[in-house]
Design a protein around this motif. Structure first.
Motif, PDB file in Angstrom:
ATOM      1  N   LEU A   1       0.694  -0.952   0.045  1.00 17.06           N
ATOM      2  CA  LEU A   1      -0.578   0.586  -0.286  1.00 17.06           C
ATOM      3  C   LEU A   1       1.167   1.339   0.374  1.00 17.06           C
ATOM      4  O   LEU A   1       0.340   2.318  -0.325  1.00 17.06           O
ATOM      5  CB  LEU A   1      -0.720   0.082   0.928  1.00 17.06           C
ATOM      6  CG  LEU A   1      -2.246  -1.329   1.265  1.00 17.06           C
ATOM      7  CD1 LEU A   1      -3.284  -1.194   2.272  1.00 17.06           C
ATOM      8  CD2 LEU A   1      -3.097  -1.104   0.389  1.00 17.06           C
TER       9      LEU A   1
ATOM     10  N   THR B   1      -2.545   1.446   8.962  1.00 18.81           N
ATOM     11  CA  THR B   1      -4.472   1.390   9.626  1.00 18.81           C
ATOM     12  C   THR B   1      -5.186   0.787   8.263  1.00 18.81           C
ATOM     13  O   THR B   1      -6.630  -0.489   8.802  1.00 18.81           O
ATOM     14  CB  THR B   1      -4.730   2.640   9.294  1.00 18.81           C
ATOM     15  OG1 THR B   1      -4.409   3.582  10.757  1.00 18.81           O
ATOM     16  CG2 THR B   1      -6.306   3.189   9.629  1.00 18.81           C
ATOM     17  N   ALA B   2      -5.166   1.076   7.613  1.00 11.11           N
ATOM     18  CA  ALA B   2      -6.270   0.045   5.751  1.00 11.11           C
ATOM     19  C   ALA B   2      -6.057  -0.918   6.048  1.00 11.11           C
ATOM     20  O   ALA B   2      -6.716  -1.990   6.098  1.00 11.11           O
ATOM     21  CB  ALA B   2      -5.164   0.840   4.698  1.00 11.11           C
TER      22      ALA B   2
ATOM     23  N   SER C   1      -4.825   2.963  -4.848  1.00 15.44           N
ATOM     24  CA  SER C   1      -4.311   2.212  -3.279  1.00 15.44           C
ATOM     25  C   SER C   1      -5.908   1.094  -3.048  1.00 15.44           C
ATOM     26  O   SER C   1      -5.821   0.480  -2.581  1.00 15.44           O
ATOM     27  CB  SER C   1      -4.064   3.715  -2.320  1.00 15.44           C
ATOM     28  OG  SER C   1      -2.801   4.164  -2.745  1.00 15.44           O
ATOM     29  N   TYR C   2      -7.376   2.256  -3.046  1.00 16.08           N
ATOM     30  CA  TYR C   2      -7.718   1.775  -2.877  1.00 16.08           C
ATOM     31  C   TYR C   2      -8.852   0.321  -3.495  1.00 16.08           C
ATOM     32  O   TYR C   2      -9.095  -0.406  -3.273  1.00 16.08           O
ATOM     33  CB  TYR C   2      -9.148   2.006  -3.457  1.00 16.08           C
ATOM     34  CG  TYR C   2      -9.320   4.199  -2.276  1.00 16.08           C
ATOM     35  CD1 TYR C   2      -8.842   3.510  -1.482  1.00 16.08           C
ATOM     36  CD2 TYR C   2      -9.757   5.110  -2.371  1.00 16.08           C
ATOM     37  CE1 TYR C   2      -9.146   4.775  -0.165  1.00 16.08           C
ATOM     38  CE2 TYR C   2     -10.090   6.041  -1.698  1.00 16.08           C
ATOM     39  CZ  TYR C   2      -9.931   6.154  -0.491  1.00 16.08           C
ATOM     40  OH  TYR C   2      -9.132   7.113   0.691  1.00 16.08           O
TER      41      TYR C   2
ATOM     42  N   LEU D   1      -6.314  -2.088  -2.813  1.00 14.06           N
ATOM     43  CA  LEU D   1      -6.761  -2.770  -1.051  1.00 14.06           C
ATOM     44  C   LEU D   1      -8.218  -3.778  -1.541  1.00 14.06           C
ATOM     45  O   LEU D   1      -8.509  -4.063  -0.245  1.00 14.06           O
ATOM     46  CB  LEU D   1      -7.248  -1.447  -0.198  1.00 14.06           C
ATOM     47  CG  LEU D   1      -8.073  -2.102   0.584  1.00 14.06           C
ATOM     48  CD1 LEU D   1      -6.513  -2.725   1.858  1.00 14.06           C
ATOM     49  CD2 LEU D   1      -7.251  -0.803   1.961  1.00 14.06           C
TER      50      LEU D   1
END
Length: 495
Positions: A309, A321-322, A387-388, A391
């Motif tokens: 990430l 955190t992610a 990034s999203y 994830l």
């Protein structure tokens, strides 16, 4: 259980009347109820999960310069620190298989609790790279030992109708340990000031290790281990104390002891017995199941999620955190897997998990190829949407891995090996499981740094396509039968 003298009666002379006449064997403690005993045993899985997951949060801090409290890790030494635990785990899995066959599942787990504690303290206090690698190897001995011992302990303790759920509960505890590690990593990253945050992350693993050592002393040894040693009185006592009122404990014990050949009734099977065609075939199946779970690439995500990430543009604290989302989805998926394994046949569950993982790997490769790597080559920062997406596809991957592939892996491994070599067979299969894990974990950061995320995830997709073919052609069904029925069936089918 007490050290009652073994009953040297062979399987040919064991009858219901002889078993019913056996006296109660002494027990130094009153065993916990079966479900509570299973919870205690799965603390080994919790430690397995925490100690493999905590490195994901510690690595970004350990990569900092020594003057900033880190160990100045490079991509190669990151792989070394990560994989050193897995090398220890391979050795621990092999050794614990023989130890649990010789000394029992319970005693082996007690020893592993001590090693967990020593390894956790050693990693937290390591002054440099060499000491860290050595401490991680020690910690790995316990992780590998738990991975080989806990599923066998649970499978032998559980009633037939609940065996899948009991062993799948270990997978739930593994991912719960990983979620606990991710959560504490993020909390410590935001609350602890100073250069040594990562040391607190590693030290916390000693707490459940001490709890395991204290509580497992109240857990009984399994009736199947006693029976394999010819200690039928102890075996019957354990069954009577871990089964509900009215259960035919004598009948269950008769089924256990009568699967053994009279010539091997008082000895364990060993390396020389691998010459038997049916045992060689079961070893191939067990090794295949163990390796399939690793070549999915699950631990590249569990160990390196924050690093991946960060590569997509997130800051270290945001990446940590992610990563909690990975842990949350893993736990929810494991709960789902606990329900699925009671209702779906093992092979169906295995193949469905592999198919979903293959699609997720292809999607991750596509995102890195289309959005992340072009921006990095141009010297810029990838778009936030990348990034999203990375994830999101990690979460899809983990959904199929933790709800299907991982739980059924440990259930099938606990089922396929014969009683008198269950510890040895599990040890060999899990040894190779950890060897493959070590190779993947060491090479992954080097591959991503060298050829990029797109090519790396595409490579995993190709390997998984081959794994699906192997599973389809060679792995048998193991659900809806007792361990003794499976052994008899395998002996007939593969002889």
């Amino acid at each position: 259980m007490g050290a009652a003298a073994p009953d040297r009666t062979t399987t040919r002379t064991v009858t219901r009347d002889r078993l019913e006449a056996l006296p109660e064997a002494g027990a130094p403690v009153t065993p916990l109820r079966t479900r509570l005993a299973a919870v205690v045993i799965t603390l080994g899985g919790l430690l397995f999960g925490y100690d493999t997951g905590v490195i994901a949060g510690a690595l970004p801090y350990m990569a900092r310069p020594e003057g900033a409290g880190g160990l100045a890790l490079t991509p190669a030494t990151e792989g070394l620190v990560t994989s050193s635990l897995l090398v220890g785990a391979a050795v621990g899995a092999m050794a614990s298989g023989r130890l649990s066959d010789r000394h029992g599942r319970r005693r082996t787990l007690l020893v592993l609790a001590v090693i967990f504690t020593l390894g956790a303290v050693g990693t937290a206090l390591a002054p440099g790279l060499g000491a860290m690698v050595a401490a991680r190897v020690v910690l790995g001995l316990a992780v590998g030992g738990a991975s080989a011992t806990v599923p066998v302990f649970l499978a032998e303790l559980a009633p037939q109708e609940s065996r899948g759920s009991y062993v799948a509960a270990d997978q739930l505890m593994i991912v719960t340990g990983q979620l606990l590690a991710y959560t504490l990593n993020a909390v410590l990253a935001h609350t602890v000031e100073g250069p040594h945050t990562w040391r607190y992350m590693l030290a916390l693993a000693s707490v459940p290790a001490v709890a395991l050592w204290v509580l497992v002393r109240r857990v009984p040894e399994t009736s199947r281990w006693f029976a394999a040693r010819g200690r039928y009185g102890d075996a019957l006592t354990t069954l009577r104390r871990t089964r509900p009122a009215g259960h035919d404990a004598v009948g269950e014990l008769l089924e256990i002891v009568q699967v053994a050949d009279a010539e091997t009734a008082t000895r364990r099977l060993g390396w020389r017995d691998l010459r038997a065609p049916w045992i060689r075939r079961l070893m191939l199946v067990g090794i295949g199941v163990a390796v399939i779970q690793q070549v999915s690439g699950v631990n590249t995500i569990m160990y390196y999620a924050p690093t991946l990430l960060e590569r997509t543009g997130l800051a270290t604290d945001a990446a940590l955190t992610a990563t909690i989302a990975n842990g949350v989805v893993s736990v929810l998926a494991a709960v789902l897997g606990l329900r699925i394994v009671r209702r779906v046949r093992r092979r169906t569950m295995l193949l469905a998990g592999q198919a979903g993982i293959l699609l997720a790997l292809l999607a991750l490769s596509a995102v890195f190829a289309a959005a992340v790597e072009p921006a990095l080559r141009a010297g810029g920062v990838p778009p936030l949407g990348a990034s999203y997406l990375v994830l999101a596809f990690m979460l899809v991957f983990l959904l199929f891995q933790q709800a299907a592939l991982s739980p059924v892996t440990w259930v099938m491994l606990s089922e396929v090996f014969p009683l008198r070599m269950r510890g040895l067979g599990m040890g060999i299969a899990v040894f190779l499981h950890w060897c493959v894990n070590a190779v993947i974990s060491f090479t992954f950061p080097v591959l991503v740094d060298g050829v990029g995320g797109a090519a790396t995830f595409l490579l995993f997709a190709v390997v998984n396509a081959g794994a699906i073919l192997f599973a389809w052609r060679l792995i048998p069904e193991t659900s809806e039968r007792s361990l003794e029925e499976l052994e008899e069936d395998f002996r007939r089918r593969y002889a």
